[in-house]
Write an enzyme that holds these catalytic residues in place. Structure first.
Site, PDB file in Angstrom:
ATOM      1  N   CYS A   1     -61.757   7.473 -10.286  1.00 16.88           N
ATOM      2  CA  CYS A   1     -63.038   7.698  -9.987  1.00 16.88           C
ATOM      3  C   CYS A   1     -63.461   9.259 -10.697  1.00 16.88           C
ATOM      4  CB  CYS A   1     -63.834   8.338  -8.410  1.00 16.88           C
ATOM      5  SG  CYS A   1     -63.414   6.753  -7.501  1.00 16.88           S
TER       6      CYS A   1
ATOM      7  N   HIS B   1     -69.137  12.521  -7.764  1.00 18.16           N
ATOM      8  CA  HIS B   1     -68.849  11.424  -7.366  1.00 18.16           C
ATOM      9  C   HIS B   1     -69.341  10.440  -6.501  1.00 18.16           C
ATOM     10  CE1 HIS B   1     -66.739   7.918  -7.056  1.00 18.16           C
ATOM     11  NE2 HIS B   1     -65.990   8.054  -6.387  1.00 18.16           N
TER      12      HIS B   1
ATOM     13  N   ASN C   1     -70.381   3.467  -4.400  1.00 15.96           N
ATOM     14  CA  ASN C   1     -69.231   3.814  -4.679  1.00 15.96           C
ATOM     15  C   ASN C   1     -68.789   2.826  -6.025  1.00 15.96           C
ATOM     16  OD1 ASN C   1     -66.876   5.182  -5.628  1.00 15.96           O
ATOM     17  ND2 ASN C   1     -65.944   5.483  -3.867  1.00 15.96           N
TER      18      ASN C   1
END
EC number: 2.3.1.180
Lengths: 82, 343
Positions: B122, B268, B299
């Protein structure tokens, strides 16, 4: 100076109030964080980190899952505070 | 000893354009609840996620990347052949050889641009952006395309009630190019390999080669499960909120930007609870616009920051020239934070 049991419960009550909005008088030794105080697993992490700072104690992730009630957390802090 | 000519690049770099691609299929929490025992209310309260996008067979890593990149290139106002390098950050492109970046560079019409993939979970976008800035300032490319792209639906265990609702698919891209003024701050980045086990793939790919079925996880029907991403939720939450808030603060300090100077915060998009706690821990002032794209995108790992950036600009919540703090963090554990001027 190490905190007494009474001071720890009082401190936890303020932390739980700040994070989950629960009235401080509801935070008592026999109360379960999840079932009685509406503190979910993620809020519990925030409670733990705030308690670490306030009581100068380290509470590793592996130990967090054993802290079911306010009494569990209070005893843990009593035993482990610097 | 012969004298080697010094490389000559641009004084500084900046993000010149951004583009995103979200798969057509929108997946509400009700679909997730077909395979886990949970509730819409529980999923929303633990993650903020209401819907996510899942890619079709046609919406491949390459196809989504090309769509997002086309928009970024148009937004930057350059031609594809001016791009000197293509960096693709992903953990969900399932053919390791060759890198998917080469196909993307070719199909976009670049002139044999350097092209490669990176794996930084990520934090992949921040790692790619840092490489791009270096290439431009050092002179090995005038323009660099940085793509974050994931098909995490392929790596989701739909029977795991802790992660089934989290992940989504999509691609985000930026064009980074030369600038007379600094518009990308110093990167604060790193890795904590001692925590490698907190976010990981359930089984490595080569387990399938051995052919020992008993060693592989099975689903409720007794079928072999494809590898999936698992995580230790509480440990990740603690690290993400409290350790990453420190890294975010370091990135602000390194750029010489105070929270009062900041216009936008694009963390993020892992989980809205992490975002809320980071905002609180960082004590960001109320005027700072906070990206919350996770609500409708889930996500998307390396894609989440450019996707959130694109959406903020498209909706007018942020504008070109705004100063934004971006921070990526995830499997590794790895992280990268910097301050940028929005394109």
């Amino acid at each position: 100076m190490a905190a007494t049991q009474e001071e720890i419960v009082e401190g936890l009550a303020e932390i739980v109030n700040e994070i989950a909005g629960i009235p401080t008088e509801d935070v008592q030794l026999d109360k379960s964080f999840t079932d009685d105080l509406d503190v979910d697993s993620l809020s519990m992490v925030e409670v733990v980190v705030a308690a670490e700072e306030r009581f100068d104690v380290k509470i590793p992730d592996d130990d967090v899952k054993n802290l079911k009630t306010v009494g569990d957390a209070t005893n843990y802090i009593l035993k482990n505070q610097a | 000893m012969s004298k080697i000519k010094a490389p000559k690049g641009a004084p500084f770099a900046r993000i010149l354009g951004v583009g995103g691609y979200r798969p057509v299929r929108v997946v509400p929490n009700e679909v997730i609840l077909e395979t886990i025992d949970s509730s819409d209310e529980w999923i929303r309260s633990r993650s903020g996620i209401e819907t996510r996008h899942w890619a079709s067979d046609e919406e491949t890593v390459a196809a989504m990347s090309i769509e997002a990149s086309g928009k970024a290139i148009a937004d930057a106002g350059i031609a594809a052949e001016q791009i000197g390098a293509v960096v693709v950050a992903t953990v969900s492109h399932f053919s390791q050889t060759p890198a998917i970046a080469t196909e993307i560079a070719d199909k976009l019409g670049t002139n044999k641009a350097a092209a490669f993939d990176i794996s930084a979970g990520c934090a992949g976008f921040g790692y790619g952006l840092t490489l791009a800035k270096g290439m431009i300032v050092e002179g090995s490319a005038e323009y660099v395309l940085v793509i974050g792209v994931e098909r995490l639906s392929d790596l989701t265990d739909l029977e795991d009630r802790a992660t089934a609702f989290l992940f989504g698919d999509g691609a985000g891209a930026v064009v980074v190019g030369p600038s007379e003024e600094p518009h990308i701050g110093p990167t604060v980045w790193g890795s904590e390999g001692d925590k490698a086990g907190t976010i990981k793939q359930t089984v490595p790919w080569d387990r399938f080669k051995v052919g020992d079925v008993s060693a592989l996880p099975l689903d409720s029907k007794g079928e072999i499960k494809f590898p999936a991403i698992t995580q230790e939720g509480q440990a990740v939450f603690r690290w993400a909120v409290f350790e990453m808030a420190k890294v975010a603060q370091q990135a602000l300090d390194a750029a010489g930007i105070s929270p009062d100077d900041l216009d936008v915060f694009i963390p993020h998009q892992a989980n809205e609870r992490i975002i809320d706690s980071m905002v609180k821990t960082l004590k960001l002032p109320g005027h700072v616009t906070v990206a919350r794209d996770v609500r409708t995108t889930g996500n998307t790992s390396a894609a989440s920051i450019p996707l959130a950036m694109e959406r903020l600009l498209a909706t007018g919540e942020a504008k070109s020239g705004d100063t934004a703090l971006v921070i990526g963090f995830g499997a590794g554990l790895v992280y990268a934070a910097t301050v940028v001027t929005l394109p």
